[in-house]
Design an enzyme around this catalytic site. Structure first.
Site, short mmCIF file in Angstrom:
data_model
loop_
_atom_site.label_atom_id
_atom_site.label_comp_id
_atom_site.label_asym_id
_atom_site.label_seq_id
_atom_site.Cartn_x
_atom_site.Cartn_y
_atom_site.Cartn_z
N ARG A 47 11.23 9.84 10.16
CA ARG A 47 10.08 9.92 9.25
C ARG A 47 10.52 10.40 7.87
O ARG A 47 10.03 9.97 6.84
CB ARG A 47 8.99 10.83 9.84
CG ARG A 47 7.84 11.07 8.89
CD ARG A 47 6.56 11.58 9.58
NE ARG A 47 6.80 12.51 10.66
CZ ARG A 47 7.23 13.77 10.50
NH1 ARG A 47 7.46 14.25 9.30
NH2 ARG A 47 7.41 14.54 11.55
N TYR A 99 -8.97 -3.89 -5.37
CA TYR A 99 -8.96 -4.40 -3.99
C TYR A 99 -10.02 -3.67 -3.14
O TYR A 99 -10.17 -2.45 -3.24
CB TYR A 99 -7.56 -4.17 -3.42
CG TYR A 99 -7.37 -4.60 -2.00
CD1 TYR A 99 -7.36 -5.95 -1.65
CD2 TYR A 99 -7.20 -3.67 -0.98
CE1 TYR A 99 -7.18 -6.35 -0.35
CE2 TYR A 99 -7.01 -4.06 0.33
CZ TYR A 99 -7.01 -5.41 0.64
OH TYR A 99 -6.83 -5.79 1.94
N ASP A 171 -1.54 -1.23 -9.35
CA ASP A 171 -1.30 -2.01 -8.15
C ASP A 171 -0.75 -3.36 -8.61
O ASP A 171 -1.47 -4.16 -9.21
CB ASP A 171 -2.62 -2.16 -7.37
CG ASP A 171 -2.46 -2.99 -6.09
OD1 ASP A 171 -1.53 -3.82 -6.03
OD2 ASP A 171 -3.26 -2.80 -5.16
N LYS A 196 2.31 -9.02 0.85
CA LYS A 196 2.06 -10.24 0.09
C LYS A 196 3.38 -10.80 -0.48
O LYS A 196 4.24 -11.12 0.30
CB LYS A 196 1.02 -9.94 -1.00
CG LYS A 196 -0.16 -9.06 -0.52
CD LYS A 196 -1.09 -9.74 0.45
CE LYS A 196 -2.05 -8.78 1.13
NZ LYS A 196 -2.89 -7.96 0.24
C1 LIG Z 1 -3.64 -6.68 0.40
C2 LIG Z 1 -3.78 -5.78 -0.75
C3 LIG Z 1 -3.78 -4.38 -0.61
C4 LIG Z 1 -3.73 -3.72 0.75
O1 LIG Z 1 -2.51 -3.88 1.36
P1 LIG Z 1 -2.32 -3.94 2.97
O2 LIG Z 1 -0.86 -4.22 3.11
O3 LIG Z 1 -3.20 -5.04 3.48
O4 LIG Z 1 -2.74 -2.61 3.50
C5 LIG Z 1 -3.85 -3.61 -1.74
N1 LIG Z 1 -3.94 -4.16 -2.98
C6 LIG Z 1 -3.97 -5.49 -3.16
C7 LIG Z 1 -4.09 -6.04 -4.53
C8 LIG Z 1 -3.89 -6.35 -2.06
O5 LIG Z 1 -3.93 -7.68 -2.25
#
Ligand SMILES: *Cc1c(COP(=O)(O)O)cnc(C)c1O
Length: 380
Positions: A47, A99, A171, A196
């Protein structure tokens, strides 16, 4: 150590540092040997640190031009660990189109811990300035929003933040460090849903946070280690491998998106296209200055009266699914799928109509993608 049962436990002696392996191995070890009680060991418990995860963390920190990177079990876990550096009584300004899952963490979790939030249109620096209070600590936003691809200037927002000694948190999921490096534009922390574009193959859920300086990195590391939502060595390896092809994937996402936009512009069924690559908008103007491309997500509205459900169910190659940023193209209806948690009034206010379709453009041959969209439009 020659008895069978002993061999089962110990296997063969390993020293991966001498194998000449071209990739960092997947270190599946939750604990590490102390040569002595007093030894100053680099690794003691997974961890707190794992060579495979650390490799990925350093890889992304380097790509984002940051001081330190941290890998989490999801993008949501990364967001949670970053927002957990604040304390009760702090106030944060957030983009109003962030998001949905981030809204959920804020509204259902951090508000209960007395952190205050104000949502503003971050495209407008004066709106940000007006929302600043004595207890404001940070501005949090997405430079390209989901699903309408509104673009915020990281440079201008970070300048406002600096003036008021606030942190800028971006983000960067939609762009990836290949298209934008928010830390170089003045931000302090970058977050990714590595699920993504970074991993890019729809086969792992992962998150990354990168801090520009040591003080912030230390606070995020403390949260990562104490909350414990770390990325496993196996998944760290998947993200690491995905990152190796980020540039070639992104180039194809970009060229495919451009061709699809050109195709949609010629179709009479399309009311409006949301893509920062289309000139004549503020989004285009900002994106052109601060990003090295316009991304692989294209949203569009079908004309009133055309059945969007029939359209997205009618594509054959392009799959009907949420998520984005992977090699395969995915299509969805935000009002029914990714943004279904918003009330009809909130959806309307956010511009998420029943006619809106979001397409995550994959890296297939663009001719196949266009003919798939065409055959489904033809059936409407
Ligand atoms: C998918 C997404 C998240 C969340 O991420 P996870 O891996 O699904 O927890 C946060 N911000 C954006 C812009 C996203 O597309």
């Amino acid at each position: 150590m020659t008895e069978f049962d002993t061999k089962l436990v110990h296997g063969k002696p390993q020293d991966d540092n001498n194998t000449g392996a071209v990739n960092v191995p997947i270190y599946n070890s939750s604990t590490y040997i102390y040569p002595s009680v007093e030894a100053d060991v680099k690794y003691d418990y997974e961890r707190s640190g794992n060579p495979t995860r650390n490799y990925l963390e350093e890889q992304v920190a380097q790509l984002e031009d940051g001081y330190g990177g941290f890998a989490f079990s999801s993008g949501s876990a990364a967001i949670h660990a970053v927002l957990a550096i604040f304390k009760p009584g702090d106030h944060l300004i957030i983009g109003k189109e962030i998001y949905g899952g981030t809204f959920r963490i804020i509204n259902e979790f951090f508000k209960r811990w007395q952190i205050e939030f104000t949502a503003v249109d971050t495209q407008n620096p004066s709106e940000i300035e007006q929302a600043i209070r004595p207890n404001t600590r940070a501005i949090y936003f997405e430079s390209f929003t989901n699903p309408l691809l509104h673009v915020t200037s990281v440079k201008k927002t970070a300048a406002v933040a600096k003036k008021h000694q606030l942190l800028t948190i971006v983000d960067n999921t939609f762009l990836s460090p290949y298209l934008q490096r928010p830390l170089d534009l003045g931000a302090d922390i970058v977050i990714h849903s590595a699920t993504k574009y970074l991993s890019g193959h729809s086969d792992v859920i992962a998150g990354i946070a990168v801090a520009k300086d040591k003080a912030i990195a230390d606070r995020i590391y403390f949260n990562q280690n104490s909350i414990g939502s770390t990325l496993s060595p196996e998944d760290s390896n998947l993200v690491r491998r995905g990152i190796q092809t980020l540039a070639v994937r992104m180039d194809r996402h970009l060229s495919n998106a451009k061709k699809i936009v050109e195709f949609l512009q010629k179709r009479p069924e399309i009311e409006k296209i949301y893509y920062p690559g289309i000139s004549g908008t503020k989004d285009h103007e900002i994106a052109q200055k601060e990003a090295d491309g316009f991304g692989g997500i294209v949203s569009f509205e079908l004309k009133e009266g055309l059945d969007t459900t029939k359209f997205v169910e009618g594509t054959k190659l392009i799959q009907l699914a949420v998520s984005l940023g992977a090699v395969e193209s995915l299509i969805e209806l935000p009002y029914k799928m990714t943004h279904a948690e918003l009330s009809p009034e909130e959806q309307l206010k956010a511009g998420i109509t029943h006619q809106l379709v979001r397409l995550s453009v994959g890296i297939e041959d663009p001719k196949d993608l266009i003919s798939d969209l065409a055959q489904s439009l033809d059936k409407l």
